[in-house]
Design a protein around this motif. Sequence first.
Motif, mmCIF file in Angstrom:
data_model
loop_
_atom_site.group_PDB
_atom_site.id
_atom_site.type_symbol
_atom_site.label_atom_id
_atom_site.label_comp_id
_atom_site.label_asym_id
_atom_site.label_seq_id
_atom_site.Cartn_x
_atom_site.Cartn_y
_atom_site.Cartn_z
ATOM 1 N N ARG A 127 0.711 -1.176 -0.116
ATOM 2 C CA ARG A 127 0.139 -0.208 -0.068
ATOM 3 C C ARG A 127 0.881 1.328 0.056
ATOM 4 N NH1 ARG A 127 -3.095 -0.906 5.337
ATOM 5 N NH2 ARG A 127 -1.028 -1.426 6.236
ATOM 6 N N PHE A 128 2.166 1.034 0.219
ATOM 7 C CA PHE A 128 2.999 2.434 0.784
ATOM 8 C C PHE A 128 4.230 2.306 -0.333
ATOM 9 C CE2 PHE A 128 0.794 1.379 4.316
ATOM 10 C CZ PHE A 128 -0.199 2.358 4.472
ATOM 11 N N THR A 129 4.266 1.300 -1.379
ATOM 12 C CA THR A 129 5.636 1.238 -2.080
ATOM 13 C C THR A 129 5.028 1.467 -3.576
ATOM 14 O OG1 THR A 129 5.330 -1.236 -2.595
ATOM 15 C CG2 THR A 129 6.293 -0.445 -0.588
ATOM 16 N N PHE A 130 6.006 1.322 -4.586
ATOM 17 C CA PHE A 130 5.766 1.422 -5.830
ATOM 18 C C PHE A 130 4.680 0.205 -6.265
ATOM 19 C CE2 PHE A 130 10.037 -0.753 -5.591
ATOM 20 C CZ PHE A 130 9.616 -2.084 -5.893
ATOM 21 N N ASP A 131 4.377 -0.863 -5.521
ATOM 22 C CA ASP A 131 3.549 -1.889 -5.801
ATOM 23 C C ASP A 131 2.024 -1.572 -5.361
ATOM 24 O OD1 ASP A 131 5.260 -3.912 -6.321
ATOM 25 O OD2 ASP A 131 5.922 -4.181 -4.225
ATOM 26 N N PHE A 132 1.741 -0.269 -5.309
ATOM 27 C CA PHE A 132 0.478 0.288 -4.850
ATOM 28 C C PHE A 132 -0.667 -0.376 -5.705
ATOM 29 C CE2 PHE A 132 -2.799 3.457 -4.935
ATOM 30 C CZ PHE A 132 -3.217 3.686 -3.515
ATOM 31 N N ARG A 133 -0.371 -0.064 -6.961
ATOM 32 C CA ARG A 133 -1.528 -0.463 -8.003
ATOM 33 C C ARG A 133 -1.514 -2.163 -8.187
ATOM 34 N NH1 ARG A 133 0.583 2.352 -12.851
ATOM 35 N NH2 ARG A 133 -1.329 1.442 -13.793
ATOM 36 N N ARG A 134 -0.954 -2.721 -7.452
ATOM 37 C CA ARG A 134 -0.841 -4.351 -7.662
ATOM 38 C C ARG A 134 -1.987 -4.922 -6.562
ATOM 39 N NH1 ARG A 134 4.726 -7.132 -7.969
ATOM 40 N NH2 ARG A 134 3.529 -8.876 -8.552
ATOM 41 N N ALA A 135 -2.406 -5.821 -6.811
ATOM 42 C CA ALA A 135 -3.667 -6.733 -6.036
ATOM 43 C C ALA A 135 -2.640 -7.701 -5.074
ATOM 44 C CB ALA A 135 -4.381 -7.649 -6.861
ATOM 45 N N PRO A 136 -2.957 -7.855 -4.086
ATOM 46 C CA PRO A 136 -2.259 -8.652 -3.141
ATOM 47 C C PRO A 136 -2.212 -10.052 -3.516
ATOM 48 C CG PRO A 136 -3.577 -7.121 -1.683
ATOM 49 C CD PRO A 136 -4.045 -6.922 -3.263
ATOM 50 N N ALA A 163 3.991 -3.907 -15.186
ATOM 51 C CA ALA A 163 2.934 -3.132 -15.574
ATOM 52 C C ALA A 163 2.312 -2.279 -14.582
ATOM 53 C CB ALA A 163 1.854 -4.218 -16.100
ATOM 54 N N ARG A 164 2.219 -2.613 -13.334
ATOM 55 C CA ARG A 164 1.498 -1.852 -12.197
ATOM 56 C C ARG A 164 2.578 -1.053 -11.471
ATOM 57 N NH1 ARG A 164 -2.355 -3.395 -15.031
ATOM 58 N NH2 ARG A 164 -2.696 -5.789 -15.174
ATOM 59 N N THR A 165 4.007 -1.015 -11.638
ATOM 60 C CA THR A 165 4.849 -0.205 -10.734
ATOM 61 C C THR A 165 4.405 1.465 -10.892
ATOM 62 O OG1 THR A 165 6.752 -1.303 -11.458
ATOM 63 C CG2 THR A 165 6.972 0.597 -10.392
ATOM 64 N N ALA A 166 4.253 2.048 -9.599
ATOM 65 C CA ALA A 166 3.677 3.287 -9.567
ATOM 66 C C ALA A 166 4.569 4.190 -8.893
ATOM 67 C CB ALA A 166 2.268 3.311 -8.808
ATOM 68 N N SER A 167 4.477 5.482 -9.201
ATOM 69 C CA SER A 167 5.330 6.572 -8.484
ATOM 70 C C SER A 167 4.659 6.968 -7.052
ATOM 71 C CB SER A 167 5.576 7.818 -9.354
ATOM 72 O OG SER A 167 6.211 8.672 -8.880
ATOM 73 N N VAL A 168 4.883 6.668 -6.120
ATOM 74 C CA VAL A 168 4.197 6.839 -4.795
ATOM 75 C C VAL A 168 4.765 7.588 -4.107
ATOM 76 C CG1 VAL A 168 3.486 5.450 -2.691
ATOM 77 C CG2 VAL A 168 3.146 4.414 -5.006
ATOM 78 N N ALA A 177 -4.179 11.103 1.244
ATOM 79 C CA ALA A 177 -4.296 11.757 -0.527
ATOM 80 C C ALA A 177 -3.318 10.773 -1.219
ATOM 81 C CB ALA A 177 -3.629 13.014 -0.333
ATOM 82 N N GLY A 178 -3.070 11.013 -2.532
ATOM 83 C CA GLY A 178 -2.236 10.405 -3.270
ATOM 84 C C GLY A 178 -2.653 9.027 -3.569
ATOM 85 N N ARG A 179 -4.000 8.852 -3.891
ATOM 86 C CA ARG A 179 -4.561 7.420 -3.994
ATOM 87 C C ARG A 179 -4.711 7.083 -5.591
ATOM 88 N NH1 ARG A 179 -6.854 6.275 0.898
ATOM 89 N NH2 ARG A 179 -5.265 7.189 2.638
ATOM 90 N N GLU A 180 -4.249 7.806 -6.414
ATOM 91 C CA GLU A 180 -4.010 7.709 -7.626
ATOM 92 C C GLU A 180 -2.881 7.865 -8.421
ATOM 93 O OE1 GLU A 180 -6.509 6.356 -9.649
ATOM 94 O OE2 GLU A 180 -8.139 6.354 -8.144
ATOM 95 N N PRO A 181 -1.640 7.146 -7.915
ATOM 96 C CA PRO A 181 -0.286 7.371 -8.213
ATOM 97 C C PRO A 181 -0.169 7.178 -9.783
ATOM 98 C CG PRO A 181 -0.342 5.500 -7.132
ATOM 99 C CD PRO A 181 -2.053 5.955 -7.135
ATOM 100 N N PRO A 182 0.697 7.925 -10.291
ATOM 101 C CA PRO A 182 0.967 7.695 -11.765
ATOM 102 C C PRO A 182 1.913 6.696 -12.083
ATOM 103 C CG PRO A 182 2.230 9.763 -10.972
ATOM 104 C CD PRO A 182 1.265 8.979 -9.707
#
Length: 313
Positions: A127-136, A163-168, A177-182
């Motif tokens: 939830r707090f890393t570049f894995d944010f957009r990945r499903a557990p 594919a899911r790596t995000a800038s968190v 906030a920051g719930r839609e990281p690019p």
Amino acid sequence: MTSRQRALDAVQPRGRIGVEIGPLNRPLIRRDDGEILYADHRATADLRTKYATHPDVTGPDAAPLMEIDLVLDGRTLTEALGPRAPVDYIVASHVMEHVADPVGWLGDMAACLREDGVLFLAVPDKRFTFDFRRAPSTTGDLVAHHLSGATTTSPAQIFEHTARTASVDLVAIWAGAGREPPPLFDNQLVSALRDARMVAETGAYFDAHCTVYTPASFLAVFGELIALDLIPFEIAAIEPTEREQLQFYVTLRKRAAASPAERAAATPRLDPRRHHDLPEPPPPPPLDWRERIALAWRVLRTGRSTRGDGAHG
């Protein structure tokens, strides 16, 4: 508490022998804490070359790399330890998520431990890393990779990683906030398919977060793996992710002599009111008497407050 303090509390190294995997230049257990063997996939000189462009590891101001005692490089820890096994404890910080088959890896860790020995893990909270957009990761994910005998990153694992790596923004997420990281980089889907094809066609090793967890999902998955008797551990303790941090801590205890039901029953529980999907934004500070009077006057005049709650009089 720091990661090091948590590790020391969990493994109690004085007068015992243990292994730390992947210490680089920031070991959680130091040589003067007790008898410790450092393990990594490469020898110290090779690690110095690998991290030559990482100033926090090999820069002039960085602490020196630990001398590696056990070079894994395709060997299991059991094989690397040889007659020095069993040990009293193992420490692995940000290691397990890189392992293609965590069930098999945990079996290897257990084989190296005495009965009642402990494995201390520091695990990134997705939830707090570049894995944010990945499903557990699910129990089925781990079972499938174990039954397939996975020894390197699978096409599915590398696709999801790329594919899911995000800038968190860690602080923003904790603040609500920051719930839609690019995305971290452009053309991620195309790159993910390319990398997955490469792995599928060549079997090449590709470093990735093969599995991802939150504290709650970790307990759910590994509680089931224990109940299935796939790993001879119980979850002795879990310390959930603290505010503005990105990792949680798990202590697994080897209890091969206990039944799976007994080991599964020891799985801790987390308070769902505190460990939901994402932290809630903090409440607004209370109004002083002047602000309360001004707010009441605005509501009377306009029918709306100005605190963003949309309240009507």
